[in-house]
Design a protein around this motif. Sequence first.
Motif, PDB file in Angstrom:
ATOM      1  N   ILE A  27      -1.896   2.741   3.330  1.00 32.58           N
ATOM      2  CA  ILE A  27      -2.154   2.628   1.897  1.00 32.58           C
ATOM      3  C   ILE A  27      -1.559   1.326   1.374  1.00 32.58           C
ATOM      4  O   ILE A  27      -0.445   0.961   1.753  1.00 32.58           O
ATOM      5  N   ASP A  72      -0.114  -0.534  -1.702  1.00 32.76           N
ATOM      6  CA  ASP A  72       0.410  -0.278  -3.043  1.00 32.76           C
ATOM      7  C   ASP A  72       0.664  -1.635  -3.695  1.00 32.76           C
ATOM      8  O   ASP A  72      -0.230  -2.213  -4.310  1.00 32.76           O
ATOM      9  N   ASP A 116      -6.461   2.231  -1.103  1.00 37.89           N
ATOM     10  CA  ASP A 116      -6.030   1.063  -1.869  1.00 37.89           C
ATOM     11  C   ASP A 116      -5.739   1.514  -3.298  1.00 37.89           C
ATOM     12  O   ASP A 116      -6.605   2.071  -3.975  1.00 37.89           O
ATOM     13  N   LYS A 117      -4.497   1.294  -3.729  1.00 36.52           N
ATOM     14  CA  LYS A 117      -4.130   1.695  -5.094  1.00 36.52           C
ATOM     15  C   LYS A 117      -4.523   0.644  -6.124  1.00 36.52           C
ATOM     16  O   LYS A 117      -4.389   0.869  -7.321  1.00 36.52           O
ATOM     17  N   ASP A 121     -10.606   4.245  -2.769  1.00 38.29           N
ATOM     18  CA  ASP A 121      -9.740   3.846  -3.872  1.00 38.29           C
ATOM     19  C   ASP A 121      -8.783   5.014  -4.122  1.00 38.29           C
ATOM     20  O   ASP A 121      -9.230   6.148  -4.287  1.00 38.29           O
ATOM     21  N   ALA A 122      -7.494   4.718  -4.144  1.00 42.57           N
ATOM     22  CA  ALA A 122      -6.514   5.798  -4.278  1.00 42.57           C
ATOM     23  C   ALA A 122      -6.241   6.090  -5.743  1.00 42.57           C
ATOM     24  O   ALA A 122      -6.106   5.168  -6.544  1.00 42.57           O
ATOM     25  N   ASN A 175      -3.810   7.160  -8.825  1.00 41.62           N
ATOM     26  CA  ASN A 175      -2.441   6.715  -9.083  1.00 41.62           C
ATOM     27  C   ASN A 175      -1.465   7.893  -9.010  1.00 41.62           C
ATOM     28  O   ASN A 175      -0.885   8.304 -10.010  1.00 41.62           O
TER      29      ASN A 175
END
Length: 183
Positions: A110, A112, A139-140, A156-157, A159
Motif C-alpha cells: 500500500i 500511503d 494506493d491511498k 484505490d484505497a 482513507n
Amino acid sequence: MSAFVADPRLAGRKVKRIAFTEEQIAARVRALGQEVAAAYPDGNLLVLGLLKGSFIFVSDLVRQVPRPLQVDFLVVSSYGNEMVSSGHVRLVYDPQASLQGLHILLVEDIVDSGRTLSLVIEVLQERQPASIEVCALLDKHHATHLTHAPRFVGFDAPNEFLVGYGLDHAENFRHLPYIASLE
Ligand code: IMP
Ligand code: MG
C-alpha cells in the motif's frame, strides 16, 4: 458481513467493513498480471517485493503474469526507529548483486505517503537497472513524497487503516484472505 464477525483469524476483533473481498482481489490481480505482461514486451523482468506487506500479493501476482520473470524480495530498514522522519533507508536483505540492464518491478502492499518507495527507488537506481516501475496493490493517493507514481495499481484505497492480504496491524491479520478495516 456477519460471517466475518465470527472469523477465528481475528482474535476477538471485529471487522468494521470489508473493503475488498477475496473474489474482488483475485479478479483484479488476474487483470494486473495481464497489464504487467503487456507492459514488458521484451527484456528481463525482475519482480521485487517489499517485505513483509507484499508477500501474498507477489505470490498471487507473479502466477498471473504470462511472461518469463524472476522474483526476489527486499527488506528495508531505517537508520533509527522512525523510517519516516529519518529519511534514510537501508536494504537489510539485498537482492541479487547486479540489477544492471534488468527491468525492475517493485511491488508494494500500500502506498500511503510514498516515502518508503521513494527511498528504495533512490537506492536501486544507483545499480543502473534498465527501468524501475512500481506496482501497488493499494494506493491511498496522498503520496506527496513520491517521485515515481505507481504505474500499476490494484485498487484505490479508502482513507481507513486496512488489514489483510499481507497488510498488518502490529504484525497481526496479514493472513486474512480479504482486506478490511477493524472496529
Ligand atoms: P508510506 O511510506 O507512507 O507510503 O507507507 C507505506 C507503508 O505503511 C506500507 O508499506 C504499509 O506497511 C504501511 N501502511 C500504510 N497504510 C497502511 C494501512 O492502511 N494498513 C496497513 N499498513 C499501512
Ligand atoms: Mg509495508
